[in-house]
Structures are given as C-alpha cells and as structure tokens.
Write a protein that holds these residues in place. Structure first.
Motif, short mmCIF file in Angstrom:
data_model
loop_
_atom_site.label_atom_id
_atom_site.label_comp_id
_atom_site.label_asym_id
_atom_site.label_seq_id
_atom_site.Cartn_x
_atom_site.Cartn_y
_atom_site.Cartn_z
N ILE A 151 35.53 90.10 45.86
CA ILE A 151 34.86 91.19 46.13
C ILE A 151 33.72 91.83 45.38
O ILE A 151 32.75 92.35 45.96
CB ILE A 151 36.00 92.53 46.15
CG1 ILE A 151 37.32 92.26 47.26
CG2 ILE A 151 35.53 93.84 46.44
CD1 ILE A 151 38.35 93.41 47.11
N THR A 152 33.99 91.46 43.87
CA THR A 152 32.95 91.79 43.11
C THR A 152 31.55 90.73 42.82
O THR A 152 30.82 91.15 42.37
CB THR A 152 33.57 92.10 41.76
OG1 THR A 152 34.32 91.15 41.43
CG2 THR A 152 34.53 93.40 41.92
N SER A 153 31.89 89.52 43.39
CA SER A 153 30.92 88.55 42.85
C SER A 153 30.31 88.06 44.10
O SER A 153 29.26 87.39 43.97
CB SER A 153 31.75 87.24 42.22
OG SER A 153 32.55 86.79 43.53
N GLU A 154 30.86 88.60 45.49
CA GLU A 154 29.86 88.24 46.66
C GLU A 154 29.17 89.05 47.03
O GLU A 154 29.74 90.28 47.45
CB GLU A 154 30.81 87.49 47.56
CG GLU A 154 31.45 86.12 47.25
CD GLU A 154 32.63 85.60 48.30
OE1 GLU A 154 32.50 85.98 49.32
OE2 GLU A 154 33.36 85.02 47.73
N SER A 201 43.78 97.07 41.48
CA SER A 201 43.41 98.64 40.86
C SER A 201 43.06 98.21 39.25
O SER A 201 42.48 98.89 38.82
CB SER A 201 44.36 99.38 41.36
OG SER A 201 45.65 99.05 40.57
N GLU A 202 44.12 97.40 38.75
CA GLU A 202 44.13 97.12 37.34
C GLU A 202 42.88 96.59 36.73
O GLU A 202 42.39 96.42 35.73
CB GLU A 202 45.41 96.31 36.88
CG GLU A 202 46.89 96.94 36.94
CD GLU A 202 48.03 96.36 36.67
OE1 GLU A 202 47.80 95.24 36.18
OE2 GLU A 202 48.96 96.87 36.91
N ASN A 203 42.07 95.82 37.78
CA ASN A 203 40.74 95.03 37.43
C ASN A 203 39.74 96.05 37.45
O ASN A 203 38.72 95.84 36.87
CB ASN A 203 40.77 93.96 38.28
CG ASN A 203 41.54 92.82 37.96
OD1 ASN A 203 41.12 92.13 37.17
ND2 ASN A 203 42.61 92.50 38.81
N MET A 236 33.46 98.39 40.80
CA MET A 236 33.78 98.25 42.23
C MET A 236 34.02 99.79 42.65
O MET A 236 34.76 100.44 42.18
CB MET A 236 34.89 97.27 42.55
CG MET A 236 35.06 97.18 43.90
SD MET A 236 36.61 96.07 44.43
CE MET A 236 37.90 97.16 44.25
N ASN A 237 33.33 100.04 43.63
CA ASN A 237 33.28 101.60 44.24
C ASN A 237 34.23 101.57 45.35
O ASN A 237 33.46 101.76 46.31
CB ASN A 237 31.90 102.08 44.38
CG ASN A 237 32.07 103.67 44.85
OD1 ASN A 237 33.12 104.37 44.33
ND2 ASN A 237 30.95 104.08 45.57
N LYS A 238 35.31 101.28 45.35
CA LYS A 238 36.19 100.86 46.47
C LYS A 238 37.31 101.87 46.28
O LYS A 238 37.81 102.06 45.10
CB LYS A 238 36.55 99.62 46.50
CG LYS A 238 35.15 98.77 47.09
CD LYS A 238 34.95 98.76 48.57
CE LYS A 238 33.79 98.11 48.80
NZ LYS A 238 33.21 98.01 50.14
N LYS A 239 38.00 102.50 47.45
CA LYS A 239 39.37 102.96 47.28
C LYS A 239 40.43 102.10 47.66
O LYS A 239 40.40 101.19 48.73
CB LYS A 239 39.51 104.14 48.27
CG LYS A 239 38.54 105.37 47.78
CD LYS A 239 38.65 106.45 48.82
CE LYS A 239 37.89 106.20 50.04
NZ LYS A 239 38.04 107.50 51.02
N ILE A 276 41.05 88.09 44.29
CA ILE A 276 40.75 88.60 45.47
C ILE A 276 39.80 89.92 44.83
O ILE A 276 38.39 89.86 45.42
CB ILE A 276 41.92 89.44 46.31
CG1 ILE A 276 42.60 88.70 46.94
CG2 ILE A 276 41.07 90.71 47.06
CD1 ILE A 276 43.84 89.42 47.52
N TYR A 277 40.06 90.23 43.61
CA TYR A 277 39.08 91.20 43.04
C TYR A 277 37.74 90.42 42.61
O TYR A 277 36.64 91.01 42.79
CB TYR A 277 39.53 91.72 41.62
CG TYR A 277 38.70 92.57 40.71
CD1 TYR A 277 38.46 93.93 41.28
CD2 TYR A 277 37.95 91.98 39.71
CE1 TYR A 277 37.51 94.68 40.64
CE2 TYR A 277 37.15 92.78 39.02
CZ TYR A 277 37.03 94.25 39.36
OH TYR A 277 36.05 94.83 38.79
N ALA A 278 37.89 89.31 42.25
CA ALA A 278 36.60 88.54 41.72
C ALA A 278 35.78 88.18 43.10
O ALA A 278 34.53 88.18 43.14
CB ALA A 278 37.16 87.16 41.30
#
Length: 272
Positions: free
Chosen positions: A158-161, A28-30, A1-4, A154-156
C-alpha cells in the motif's frame, strides 16, 4: 498512510474473525499514530439488514467462511449491498482443511463488482465447523505468525506503490458447483435440510439462539427452528452443556469422512 482500517467478517465460531481482525490489527500497527479499527461483525442477521459504504480513503479486510467450496450463498445479498467506491480490499476466506475450491475467486469478484480494489487475498484454515478434531484450534500460533507477516507485506504494498495493482487469485470461471458429500455407495447426498437436535442436557440458557447467524433458533423453545440451518455449528460449539447435536446418518458419515481423509495439515495460501 492516510487510510482508515476496517475489519468485516461473518464468523459464527470465531475463526474468520480471528484471521480478519489479526490482519487489520497488524496493518494498523505499522501506521504512525493512533489508529482505530472499524469492526463490522455481520454474523448476526440484524447487522445484515443495513448496507455499508466506503470511500477511497478506506482499507477494508473482509472475510467469510467457505461452505461447500464457495462463499455462503446466504451472504450474497448482503455482500452485494456493500459499496466500495474505490476502497482498497483484502479478501479472506477461511475453510476447514478440505479445500476452498472457488470461494477465493468468488469473494474477490463480488468485491470488485461492488467497487472495491482487491489488492491482496488469502485462504486460511480454521477448525472445521462440523468437527472438534479437524484443523483443531486453528487458526493457531503458526497461522497467526503468517497473518502477521502477510499484513506487513500488505502495508508495504500500500505504501510503496503509486498505482497499487489488483491481485490474481486461484479459482475457476465459471465457478464450480457446490461441494456435495456422498454416501457409502458413492451417491451424492443432500444434507442442506439436516438440522440439529436438542437433548435433555439443555438448561434453556438461550446461548444457541443468541449465536445463530440465521436467527433460526426459537428463543422461546430452543429445540425448534424457525428458519434454515447452514450447519455452521455455532449452536453446538457454544453450548455449555453439549445439548445440541446432529444425528443424521449422512451428515455423520460426511463428518467422519472429512476427519479421516483431510486430517493432514494444510497451510494458508496468500495472494499479493
């Protein structure tokens, strides 16, 4: 994930900070590799003098406490100065175990109106600002476990959709009126102008002046207020000698009423 990742919060007594920072840290840990979280603590007035802008590469966890069932009105000018520019946002409200009323939907609306894409939201519980017993020591270990699980989801998302969907939260439109306490006769009372007193325990350590989010406590004479008091009770809870206190009868009755009527534990509500 290329996010800040950024964590933004108004947190006079630290409860909102704990939730918002916890979510940002767990997201962030993910992420593979070292990620630095951009912390923006806008509790003190000097920080709120400068607006902040984000971009579509940002994920922003932003939180405020609930005051009288709404986003604190003293924050509206600052919140509306923040530019999202397509950044993803997680909106968080933290309340003292009574109710968050329309604060969650209000914060979401503010963020969306300023260019954020709100993809998750939460209403968490923190120790009530008025009290040392109502929701004592919350957010606690159980709350923080929910924070961790929420961040993972939330991480899932952001990265799966490919097309990340915005979130729907509970609340009324138009927003309800600010919550108003009542006296023993059921008549609404206005405690907005009630201010803390200072007793002889005061050692003039200046801690209260340094933590006041309105900058209202006079640094030269900490028993004086030069501005408004939002009843965040940062001065009371941070005072090492218990020199700050309230003695207004309507305030004290409301505090007691809250501690009795809303003693049962409420749990966080999550929107994803």
């Amino acid at each position: 994930m290329n996010k800040k990742i950024s964590a933004m919060y108004f947190s006079p007594t630290g409860t909102t900070k704990k939730v918002v920072s916890g979510i940002a840290q767990k997201i962030s840990e993910n992420i593979n590799g070292e990620v630095t979280i951009n912390n923006i603590d806008f509790t003190l007035p000097e920080v709120r003098k400068e607006s902040v802008a984000f971009t579509g590469k940002d994920v922003v966890v932003i939180g405020t406490p609930v005051i009288a069932g709404r986003v604190p009105n003293v924050l509206l000018k600052y919140l509306n100065s923040i530019s999202g520019n397509g950044a993803l946002a997680i909106s968080i409200v933290v309340y003292g175990n009574r109710n968050y009323d329309d604060a969650a939907i209000e914060l979401k609306d503010i963020l969306e109106s300023n260019g954020f894409k709100v993809i998750a939201a939460g209403a968490f519980i923190g120790e009530h600002s008025f009290s040392k017993t109502l929701a004592q020591n919350r957010p606690d270990e159980k709350d923080m476990a929910i924070v961790s699980d929420f961040a993972h989801k939330i991480y899932a998302k952001i990265t799966s959709e490919d097309d990340i969907q915005t979130v729907v939260v509970k609340g009324n439109k138009p927003y309800g009126k600010y919550y108003t306490p009542k006296n023993e006769n059921g008549v609404p009372v206005d405690i907005r102008k009630v201010t803390p007193k200072t007793n002889s325990n005061c050692t003039d350590c200046k801690v209260c002046a340094s933590v006041c989010p309105m900058g209202s406590i006079d640094y030269e004479d900490v028993s004086k207020l030069n501005g408004i008091c939002i009843k965040c009770c940062a001065c009371i809870k941070s005072c090492p000698t218990e020199a700050k206190y309230f003695d207004d009868k309507d305030y004290l009755r409301h505090k007691y009423e809250l501690e009795v009527e809303f003693a049962s534990r409420r749990e966080p509500e999550l929107f994803l």
